[in-house]
Design a protein around this motif. Structure first.
Motif, PDB file in Angstrom:
ATOM      1  N   THR A   1       0.804  -1.223   0.000  1.00 41.65           N
ATOM      2  CA  THR A   1       0.000   0.000   0.000  1.00 41.65           C
ATOM      3  C   THR A   1       0.838   1.275   0.000  1.00 41.65           C
ATOM      4  OG1 THR A   1      -0.181  -0.125   2.426  1.00 41.65           O
ATOM      5  CG2 THR A   1      -1.967  -1.091   1.137  1.00 41.65           C
TER       6      THR A   1
ATOM      7  N   SER B   1      -8.361  -0.448   1.586  1.00 36.49           N
ATOM      8  CA  SER B   1      -8.575   0.871   2.179  1.00 36.49           C
ATOM      9  C   SER B   1      -7.831   1.976   1.434  1.00 36.49           C
ATOM     10  CB  SER B   1      -8.152   0.867   3.651  1.00 36.49           C
ATOM     11  OG  SER B   1      -6.763   0.600   3.776  1.00 36.49           O
ATOM     12  N   THR B   2      -6.823   1.612   0.646  1.00 36.39           N
ATOM     13  CA  THR B   2      -6.039   2.622  -0.074  1.00 36.39           C
ATOM     14  C   THR B   2      -6.876   3.376  -1.104  1.00 36.39           C
ATOM     15  OG1 THR B   2      -5.295   0.928  -1.645  1.00 36.39           O
ATOM     16  CG2 THR B   2      -3.853   1.405   0.203  1.00 36.39           C
TER      17      THR B   2
ATOM     18  N   GLN C   1      -8.270   6.158   0.737  1.00 35.39           N
ATOM     19  CA  GLN C   1      -7.195   7.028   1.224  1.00 35.39           C
ATOM     20  C   GLN C   1      -6.743   8.036   0.172  1.00 35.39           C
ATOM     21  OE1 GLN C   1      -4.184   4.363   2.705  1.00 35.39           O
ATOM     22  NE2 GLN C   1      -5.455   3.684   4.422  1.00 35.39           N
TER      23      GLN C   1
ATOM     24  N   ASN D   1      -7.149  11.719   0.953  1.00 32.26           N
ATOM     25  CA  ASN D   1      -6.344  12.455   1.932  1.00 32.26           C
ATOM     26  C   ASN D   1      -5.582  13.613   1.290  1.00 32.26           C
ATOM     27  OD1 ASN D   1      -4.157  11.243   0.665  1.00 32.26           O
ATOM     28  ND2 ASN D   1      -3.402  10.202   2.497  1.00 32.26           N
TER      29      ASN D   1
ATOM     30  N   ASN E   1     -10.700  13.001  11.728  1.00 35.11           N
ATOM     31  CA  ASN E   1     -10.084  11.823  12.340  1.00 35.11           C
ATOM     32  C   ASN E   1     -10.803  11.397  13.612  1.00 35.11           C
ATOM     33  OD1 ASN E   1      -7.414  10.727  11.081  1.00 35.11           O
ATOM     34  ND2 ASN E   1      -7.321  12.928  10.768  1.00 35.11           N
TER      35      ASN E   1
ATOM     36  N   SER F   1     -13.957   9.558  12.594  1.00 38.43           N
ATOM     37  CA  SER F   1     -13.598   8.213  12.138  1.00 38.43           C
ATOM     38  C   SER F   1     -13.223   7.313  13.306  1.00 38.43           C
ATOM     39  CB  SER F   1     -12.426   8.297  11.155  1.00 38.43           C
ATOM     40  OG  SER F   1     -11.940   7.017  10.819  1.00 38.43           O
TER      41      SER F   1
ATOM     42  N   SER G   1     -10.972  -1.974   9.200  1.00 41.55           N
ATOM     43  CA  SER G   1      -9.951  -1.068   8.667  1.00 41.55           C
ATOM     44  C   SER G   1     -10.394  -0.465   7.336  1.00 41.55           C
ATOM     45  CB  SER G   1      -8.616  -1.801   8.501  1.00 41.55           C
ATOM     46  OG  SER G   1      -8.716  -2.825   7.520  1.00 41.55           O
TER      47      SER G   1
ATOM     48  N   ASP H   1     -13.029   2.124   8.207  1.00 39.18           N
ATOM     49  CA  ASP H   1     -12.358   3.302   8.787  1.00 39.18           C
ATOM     50  C   ASP H   1     -11.967   4.294   7.693  1.00 39.18           C
ATOM     51  OD1 ASP H   1     -12.562   2.225  11.272  1.00 39.18           O
ATOM     52  OD2 ASP H   1     -10.457   1.677  11.467  1.00 39.18           O
ATOM     53  N   ALA H   2     -11.347   3.755   6.644  1.00 42.81           N
ATOM     54  CA  ALA H   2     -10.875   4.603   5.546  1.00 42.81           C
ATOM     55  C   ALA H   2     -12.044   5.290   4.845  1.00 42.81           C
ATOM     56  CB  ALA H   2     -10.069   3.771   4.554  1.00 42.81           C
TER      57      ALA H   2
END
Length: 436
Positions: free
Chosen positions: A67, A134-135, A138, A141, A160, A163, A188, A191-192
């Motif tokens: 990742t 999850s990437t 992401q 971001n 954050n 989350s 996980s 979460d992302a």
């Protein structure tokens, strides 16, 4: 003249308060995340036991090796460009988003191919694929990059915290309902998703529009040209930070990984401290260099002094309390983790220095040198793991990461003429010698 001096001091005070408030928001969020993460992480470890917790940690470490490619090393490059030219915001964020999205899908394809090759067990491969997914989320971001460049990290902190709250509630529910291992991997991914939603919400709340983002092929090539050394650096960092758990799993089994990971869960979370400090003062350091080279290096020395003092307090305290901490938090099943913790925590002293000094390489446009520095540490870590794990088990892996951190953050600076001045600055910090 007196009036001008007062105006200058007022401007400096306002600048200081701006960076102080920015750092405070980040610290508050990260401190909350550390304590909640440790509490939930320990609960999960105790629930799963060393064997299953080791399998989950192995999957997380293996996924991290892939990742890291999805970031494309763009983080600090985009922040730097946003600081230089805010008018290019939408083009910069849009281009970085598309690049990171393509990187995420490339990573998933690579992991799927690895799974089909039979390198890992089917259970491990499935966990790795879930965690790596999850990437995709992401990629959002890039919004964080904008807020960092504007010293407005309170919005990142809010996202954050939201989350973290949702994630923690879900994990507690799973624990109370005695859920399976696979569900903890799925969290996980969720979460992302929640964090990406938070970023989007606060970006829109600041009267900014994602729909205005645009992709520029020329800019993409320019960003990747600057970032490719950082991509390699990120890969190397990931290898020397995570390869120990993978090698432990291959040599000693999942139970050993679980015991080792239990110690790491208490040692590495502290790394948020230099990360937040360095990220918050990064714009200030760059701006100082424009006006005064002397003031620029004075600030660097103060940064090194600060992070070392914090790291030493943490390391000394945890070393003396490691047995008590492990027994209290994890129980007798994880008894081997205490000796690992008492060694691994000292790697943090040099990790703090390494994280702080990484900003200097970016400011000086020495990304390639940063790569070779990290590569040097990775080689030391792999070699030491090969030599020490068979003889000393998970304690040997802890010694290996300590030696690699010393190599990266300190010894390399002495070996390279371009960084030798930093070696003496860090020596001052390590010896607790005050001065500029």
């Amino acid at each position: 003249m007196i009036l001008l001096a007062k105006l200058k001091r007022l401007k400096q005070n306002k600048g200081f308060m701006k960076y102080f408030k920015n750092t405070s928001w980040l610290f508050a969020e990260k401190i909350l995340r550390v304590f909640v993460g440790i509490f939930i992480g320990i609960w999960i470890a105790r629930y799963l036991g060393p064997e299953q917790f080791g399998l989950l940690s192995y999957a997380q470490s293996f996924a991290a090796l892939f990742t890291v490619f999805a970031t494309l090393g763009l983080d600090q490059i985009v922040i730097r460009e946003l600081i230089k030219d805010e008018s290019a915001r939408d083009k910069l964020l849009g281009t970085a988003f598309i690049l990171k999205l393509f990187g995420a899908f490339a990573v998933l394809i690579a992991i799927a191919c690895t799974a089909l090759s039979g390198v890992n067990t089917s259970a491990a491969s499935f966990l790795i694929l879930i965690i790596a997914s999850s990437t995709v989320f992401q990629s959002f971001n890039v919004v964080d990059f904008y807020f960092q460049s504007k010293v407005m990290s309170k919005f990142v902190a809010f996202a954050n915290v939201i989350s973290l709250a949702v994630s923690s509630l879900i994990k507690v529910t799973l624990l109370l309902n005695e859920s399976s291992l696979i569900t903890f991997a799925l969290v996980s991914l969720f979460d992302a998703f929640i964090l990406a939603g938070g970023y989007i919400y606060f970006y829109l709340q600041n009267n900014l529009k994602i729909i205005k983002w645009s992709f520029d092929g020329v800019l993409a090539k320019a960003l990747l040209k600057d970032s490719w050394p950082l991509i390699l650096t990120g890969v190397v960092i990931s290898v020397y930070m995570k390869i120990d758990q993978i090698m432990i799993g291959d040599m000693l089994g999942n139970k050993a990984v679980g015991e080792y990971a239990a110690a790491v869960k208490l040692s590495e979370p502290w790394y948020f401290i230099p990360t937040i400090i360095a990220s918050s003062v990064f714009p200030s350091i760059i701006n100082t260099k424009k006006n005064s080279e002397k003031a620029y290096y004075e600030r660097l020395q103060k940064l090194y002094n600060l992070v070392v003092k914090i790291a030493l307090v943490i390391a000394i305290t945890i070393t003396f309390l490691s047995d008590w901490i492990i027994n209290l938090l994890y129980g007798s099943e994880f008894s081997q983790a205490s000796s690992v913790l008492s060694i691994h925590i000292w790697a943090g002293v040099f990790a703090f220095l390494g994280i702080a000094s990484r900003k200097w390489f970016i400011a000086e446009n020495l990304s390639m040198l940063s790569f070779w520095r990290t590569f040097f540490g990775m080689v030391i870590n792999i070699v030491m793991n090969i030599l020490l794990i068979p003889c000393y088990g998970i304690q040997g892996a802890a010694v290996a990461i300590l030696l690699s951190q010393i190599s990266v953050a300190y010894i390399f600076d002495f070996l390279c003429h371009q960084t030798r001045a930093k070696f003496f600055m860090k020596t001052k910090a390590l010896l607790l010698i005050s001065g500029k």
